[in-house]
Structure formats: C-alpha cells, structure tokens
Enzyme design. Sequence first.
Site, PDB file in Angstrom:
ATOM      1  N   LYS A  52      -8.164   4.781  16.947  1.00  0.00           N
ATOM      2  CA  LYS A  52      -8.136   3.558  16.130  1.00  0.00           C
ATOM      3  C   LYS A  52      -6.698   3.415  15.654  1.00  0.00           C
ATOM      4  O   LYS A  52      -6.188   4.269  14.922  1.00  0.00           O
ATOM      5  CB  LYS A  52      -9.090   3.701  14.953  1.00  0.00           C
ATOM      6  CG  LYS A  52      -9.079   2.506  14.003  1.00  0.00           C
ATOM      7  CD  LYS A  52     -10.168   2.671  12.959  1.00  0.00           C
ATOM      8  CE  LYS A  52     -10.076   1.637  11.851  1.00  0.00           C
ATOM      9  NZ  LYS A  52     -11.063   1.910  10.790  1.00  0.00           N
TER      10      LYS A  52
ATOM     11  N   ARG B  81       0.844  -1.204   0.000  1.00  0.00           N
ATOM     12  CA  ARG B  81       0.000   0.000   0.000  1.00  0.00           C
ATOM     13  C   ARG B  81       0.884   1.261   0.000  1.00  0.00           C
ATOM     14  O   ARG B  81       0.615   2.213   0.703  1.00  0.00           O
ATOM     15  CB  ARG B  81      -0.894  -0.005   1.243  1.00  0.00           C
ATOM     16  CG  ARG B  81      -2.219   0.673   1.046  1.00  0.00           C
ATOM     17  CD  ARG B  81      -2.942   0.866   2.378  1.00  0.00           C
ATOM     18  NE  ARG B  81      -4.257   1.429   2.171  1.00  0.00           N
ATOM     19  CZ  ARG B  81      -4.957   2.046   3.087  1.00  0.00           C
ATOM     20  NH1 ARG B  81      -4.507   2.174   4.297  1.00  0.00           N
ATOM     21  NH2 ARG B  81      -6.137   2.532   2.819  1.00  0.00           N
TER      22      ARG B  81
ATOM     23  N   CYS C 174      -6.464  -2.427  15.027  1.00  0.00           N
ATOM     24  CA  CYS C 174      -6.924  -2.721  13.676  1.00  0.00           C
ATOM     25  C   CYS C 174      -5.691  -3.049  12.851  1.00  0.00           C
ATOM     26  O   CYS C 174      -4.611  -2.516  13.096  1.00  0.00           O
ATOM     27  CB  CYS C 174      -7.623  -1.478  13.122  1.00  0.00           C
ATOM     28  SG  CYS C 174      -8.128  -1.624  11.405  1.00  0.00           S
TER      29      CYS C 174
ATOM     30  N   ASP D 107      -4.161   1.522  13.537  1.00  0.00           N
ATOM     31  CA  ASP D 107      -4.180   0.640  12.374  1.00  0.00           C
ATOM     32  C   ASP D 107      -2.779   0.125  12.045  1.00  0.00           C
ATOM     33  O   ASP D 107      -1.772   0.664  12.509  1.00  0.00           O
ATOM     34  CB  ASP D 107      -4.744   1.436  11.182  1.00  0.00           C
ATOM     35  CG  ASP D 107      -5.536   0.562  10.227  1.00  0.00           C
ATOM     36  OD1 ASP D 107      -5.303  -0.658  10.211  1.00  0.00           O
ATOM     37  OD2 ASP D 107      -6.375   1.111   9.483  1.00  0.00           O
ATOM     38  N   MET D 108      -2.698  -0.879  11.213  1.00  0.00           N
ATOM     39  CA  MET D 108      -1.422  -1.458  10.771  1.00  0.00           C
ATOM     40  C   MET D 108      -1.726  -2.184   9.464  1.00  0.00           C
ATOM     41  O   MET D 108      -2.342  -3.228   9.477  1.00  0.00           O
ATOM     42  CB  MET D 108      -0.927  -2.438  11.835  1.00  0.00           C
ATOM     43  CG  MET D 108       0.534  -2.757  11.794  1.00  0.00           C
ATOM     44  SD  MET D 108       1.034  -3.790  10.423  1.00  0.00           S
ATOM     45  CE  MET D 108       0.196  -5.302  10.799  1.00  0.00           C
ATOM     46  N   ASN D 109      -1.324  -1.584   8.353  1.00  0.00           N
ATOM     47  CA  ASN D 109      -1.861  -2.033   7.071  1.00  0.00           C
ATOM     48  C   ASN D 109      -0.894  -2.722   6.129  1.00  0.00           C
ATOM     49  O   ASN D 109      -1.152  -2.788   4.927  1.00  0.00           O
ATOM     50  CB  ASN D 109      -2.503  -0.841   6.347  1.00  0.00           C
ATOM     51  CG  ASN D 109      -3.846  -0.486   6.963  1.00  0.00           C
ATOM     52  OD1 ASN D 109      -4.640  -1.366   7.257  1.00  0.00           O
ATOM     53  ND2 ASN D 109      -4.097   0.780   7.175  1.00  0.00           N
TER      54      ASN D 109
ATOM     55  N   ASP E  77     -12.416  -5.770   7.791  1.00  0.00           N
ATOM     56  CA  ASP E  77     -12.835  -4.690   6.893  1.00  0.00           C
ATOM     57  C   ASP E  77     -14.117  -5.064   6.165  1.00  0.00           C
ATOM     58  O   ASP E  77     -14.705  -4.228   5.483  1.00  0.00           O
ATOM     59  CB  ASP E  77     -11.729  -4.400   5.860  1.00  0.00           C
ATOM     60  CG  ASP E  77     -10.734  -3.380   6.392  1.00  0.00           C
ATOM     61  OD1 ASP E  77     -10.992  -2.794   7.454  1.00  0.00           O
ATOM     62  OD2 ASP E  77      -9.689  -3.175   5.744  1.00  0.00           O
TER      63      ASP E  77
END
Length: 744
Positions: free
Chosen positions: A477, A444, A527, A479-481, A549
Amino acid sequence: MRIVYHETTRIFHLYNHTVSYIMTIMRNGHLGQLYFGKHIQDKEDFSYLLETCERPMTSYIYENDKSFSLEHIRQEYPVFGTTDYRQPAVDVRQKNGSRISDFQYQSHKIEEGKPKLPGLPATYTESEKEALTLTILLEDPVTRVKAELLYTIFAEGGALARSVRFCNGGETPVWLGRAMSLCLDLPDHEYVWQQLSGCWARECHIHSRSLEPGIQAIGSMRGHSSHEHNPFLVLRRPTTDERQGEAIGLSLIYSGNFRIQAEVDAHNTLRVLAGIDPETFEWKLDCGEVFQTPEAVLVYTDQGLNHMSQTFQRLYQRRLARGYWRDRARPILNNNWEATYFNFTEDRLIEIASKAKECGVELFVLDDGWFGARSSDHAGLGDWKANLERLPHGIEGLADQIEELGLKFGLWFEPEMVNKDSDFYRQHPDWILSTPERMESHGRYQHVLDFSRKEVVDAIYEQMAQILRNAKISYIKWDMNRSITECYSRIWPADRQGEIYHRYILGVYDLYERLTSEFPHVLFESCASGGGRFDPGMLYYAPQGWLSDDSDAIERLKIQYGASMCYPISSMGTHVSVTPNHQVFRNTPLHTRANVAYFGTFGYELDLNKLTQEETREVAEQVAFMKKYRKLLQFGRFYRLKSPYQENEAAWMVVSEDQKTALIGWYRILNSVNGSYTRLRLEGLNPAYCYQNTKSGQCHYGDELMYAGLITSDMTAGQKPSCVKPCTDFESRIYILDAVENCC
Ligand code: GLA
C-alpha cells in the site's frame, strides 16, 4: 477503424464505428477542428464545417480579408497572443521576452498501434490492430520549436487518446508557460458540466451545472491530483441520462497539478482545455530537448452516461492498468489500520491475522507504524527499517509467520515523505522540497522529499527494494499523506524551478516503474489519505487504489457511484469496517457494509476478534461469497441503476460477459414506514434468457427484468407481519440472477 488524409481538401478524418474526429489544415498552416461526435461517413470535403465570418471588434490575419480571425475559428492547438483572445493551449516564452508563436503544419504520419510516452503513464495496445495513431508535426518558424500532436483512435468504442510532444529545434532555449494535453473546440455550449469533487473522506462526489459564458475550471495546485477535484470531466447534453443521450468524457492520465476548463465565448462556442496546471508550471526547453505532455482521453457516446463509463472502465482496466494483477481477481485482505492505528505489537498482529485466516481472508496488510521510530505520526517516515522493539523478528520474521498461517503478507509505505524526526532526514536535511530562507510548512508533521532529484528516488528505492527482496511481501500500500508547499528544489537552477512539480511526479512514476518491474508479482495499491491521488496515472502502476479513508457504507455509496463514472470496479479499494464507523460514527448493519464493499477490491479494516460469534460467521460467509463472485464483480459490465444523489435508494449491477449471471446491489438509506412499491429496471441482460433469482427462486426473462423490472418493495416498518424480518435504516440486498435452461 481508419485514419484518412484527404490531400485535396487537407482534411484528416479519424473514425471507427462509434466516433468521427475531423480536422483540417487551415490556410495559415494551423489546424482547425471540424467535428467530434457520432461516426459519420467519410468524404473528401468537410470544409464547410470551418465557420469563419466577419465580425466587429475582431483582429485579422490577412490584409484585405476580414473573414479569417483565429478568435472565431475552432482550432486543435491554439496559440497565445495573436488574433485569438480565448485561453491558449500553448504559450512559448522566448529569450527576447515574446510569447507569440505560430505552429504551422509540416508533415504527418499514420502508424498502427500506439507509441509509449516515455516516463509517463498512458493507454497502450497489445497488438498493432487495436489502434491507429496519427502524429501531426507542427513547427514555429521563428523559434523552430516543433510540436507533434498525437491522436490515437482505438478499434473499439468511442475513445481517443491525445498528447503533445515538443522539441526545440532552434538555437536558443525557450520556456513553455503552458503545454496543454488537448484543446477541444466544440461548436456549441449546450452541455451540462459534470465533475467529481469533494475533499478528504468525501471524494468523487458528482456536481453538475450548465455552462455559462466565461471560464469554468477544476484543477489542483497541491502537487497531486487531489481529493478536491478528480482529473475528469463530463459534458453531457441536458437531456442525457444514464441510459441515453450524448456525452463527452474527458480524463487526464496524470497524478500531479492539473487543470481542466471550459470556456464559453461570446458566440456560444466552447473551448475545452486539459493538461498540466499552467499556473504552477514552466518548462525550459533547451536546444534539442523534448517535452512530452501527459495523455488525455476523450470518450464520446450517444448512449448515455453508463455507456460512457463502460468505455472508460474497459479501456482503463485492460489497456491502462498493467501487469500480473491486471486481469486477476484481487485477494481479500484484512488491513490493521482501523483495528489498531499505531498501537500494535507483533502478537496482536498475529492474533488479527489468525482470525482473518479463520474467516477465509487471503492477505494480511500491516499499515503505518512498523518502521523507524514511528509510534505516532511525529516521527519515522524515511526510515524504512522495521522497528525491532515492536516487531522483534523484523518484517521478514513477521512475513514468515503470516505466510505460515496460510495468508499472504502486505506492507504499507509512504515513500515520498520524511519526518524531521528521522535518521533519513538527519542525514539529508536538504533532500526535502523547501524554499531557501522561507518557512517550511508541514502537513501531518511530515515533509515532501524532492523526487525531482534522482539520488533521492534512488535512496528510497534501495530501502524499499531491500525489504521486498528479503521478506515475503505480496502487496504494497503506497501512501502519500500531504500536499506540497514551498515547492523548490535545491539542485535545479532558477529558470527551472517551474519544472519541479512536474519533475516530482515524474520521480514518483519512475520509482513505481522500477519497483513494479523488479517485483512484478507484488500487487500495488495506491493511496493518498484515501482518494487524494485516485487518478488514471496511478492506475498504470497500481491496478487498485484506496478510494477514500471514509469506510462508512452509506458515505461510500456516493463515493463509489461517483468514481464509477470513470474508473473500473477492480480499481476501487473497498473495505468493511467497524461500527460505530470511525469517520461518521454511524451504525450500519454488517451485511450492508459488505454489500457496498463487494463492488470493489473488498477487504476488512477491523480486528475480527472483536466481533461476536454470529458476526464472525457472517464474515466467513461474506468472504466465501466474494470469492465466488469477485471475478464477476470486479470485471463484469457495470451499470448504475439508481443514484444515491437523487433518491433514498441506490442501486447498481454487474453482468457477466456471456450475460448468464448478473449481480445487483440494492441499498436503501433511511427506512420508511409503510413505504412505496419499488422496482429496479435492470440493464445489460439478454432479453431472451430466463434468469432465476436465487433469492426468491422465481424465474423471469431478461426482457421482463429490464422493462417491467425487479420488484424490491418490502414490508419496511410499522405493522409488519411477525413472519417478516424487520428492516432497519441502511438496509441493502444483493440479488443474483442465473440464466437457466428451463424456465421455472
Ligand atoms: C492514510 C491512509 C490510511 C492509513 C493512514 C496511515 O490516511 O489513507 O488508510 O494508511 O494514512 O497513517
């Protein structure tokens, strides 16, 4: 609850009303496993359970004695490379290249309560009376490496926590090539292996198979526990179901690379190993240094899978999750991600929040896109400062406006990542994980910060704390994508590169610990592109996690049903989103979307301004309903009733502690013409209480509802009478049962 050591037989027995765990010090000084299962009464001698027998093609330890080979003995912490050819729990590489070790019993201690595991998430006690811990000290005489095996038994239920602490008491460094959190050698392999697996947007699906000779394993080498496999395993007897039968659950309290495996040997005994993934791990233990493994939790039950899950759910809700929000009903939120993605202005956000407030929502969450040059996923990660073009009043100004509306304000971060197009990266190009002279893969368009380095964690902490100190923020929140690639840290020496995956996750835990300590009232939701790191480790810091998701109600049935095998309802992030749904493009009725999301933290992932008046009214009713029942939904006793994996229907329910209220969620996936009669046999009610069904007004005793069942048949489709509201596909209902004094 007791832990007994029988001197004469050298046997340890840990037990409470539910389970017994028995082991012995064997003649070679190693620990042998004798029994793990339903509680049996204590006695001096269980040594007959240590089966040793002479077998061909076996290697033996003692001259003139062909009865003692580690290959055929069930052990507590087996070593590599001597007479046991199964996979070991520990592998110690030494300076001379040898990997042989010999961990022998030295001493043990029994203490009340449970010690903390420094730097790692773990279950805990609030009073000394809640648990007992046995620590057994083993030592390898050549390297003088010590291994302390920790066993905690809780007063209530069938749960045992285990971990191992190594200390190098010798004069030369050693390298741990594997250091599993537990080994469990069982006498037979008559189990069905059940795992929670999937991928992005399809997490926690239940997969089962019978055990075969050889090794079956789940794990992750992605740097996070992963969407692919949850660090959780069930071994159930083939006849066990939700309501009855034996099962062993195994859960690893860890968020990094892991492996859980079961090895069936030639004689059908079973070795279960769980811990950090050995493939991506090597830890240098210098003289005097200590290494603590993550904790693994074992749950035994003879009352079926529901009971096993309830044991995990209660333990994790009450004694793994921590802090202000642990026991509190969770705020109903509106998150803007699926409403706007990156495309928002301050005014637009205020519009969404205002409508949310009108509907009774309590918390507005601003998702990705508020910082740096973040107008798409190509830039900005690492620059945790508001983008003033989009948000002219900054985060502080926006938070104030949201608070003035009467809502709390929450904010999205992805602390572990940078885009190359960010000031943070331009200032610190060497702060990402990457291997010299090798390509740097991206995910990403982002790169993973080297959280094995304290200065990197410090810098991110400062940026986040700055925002939290200055703005009224009630929720984060986190996150870790993306998964880790080319894992290498610039500051650590060559012989410590095997530590980086684990050091990374220790850095994540450290940042969580610092932020949750400085901002104890902030609610953290973890997340990782949905459920890429939905694991017990995260639960220690963030009492809830965005489970997937995929926000489609029907997809969520399987995901939430699967996750409930181990995780409490209060930990599952669940939102109502728009139709057609953004992941599967399916249309489901608004009430079904809410009826699924009630069994979680509950919120909306849409712009409520875009709904019709009628829908907005329905949303307001949903919010009011959730406010009334969320304590019960999130903290009640949860039962799975019908599996979406097996039928066209799914159902689950929660019952209050006092058994006076129960709430049932019933879901039918596809409609059927002229369908069957259907009923649900309920659970957990008091057979003698009379319950009024608030939908029908009818009263039934608990025993009727549990044994005859709650009728769910309806006039589904086809020639329905005109007075009946038609059902569509994806129909659902919530039934509420209230205990009443006088049965109607
Ligand atoms: C991940 C999360 C989503 C959303 C986006 C934002 O995919 O799981 O909920 O926050 O990132 O980029």
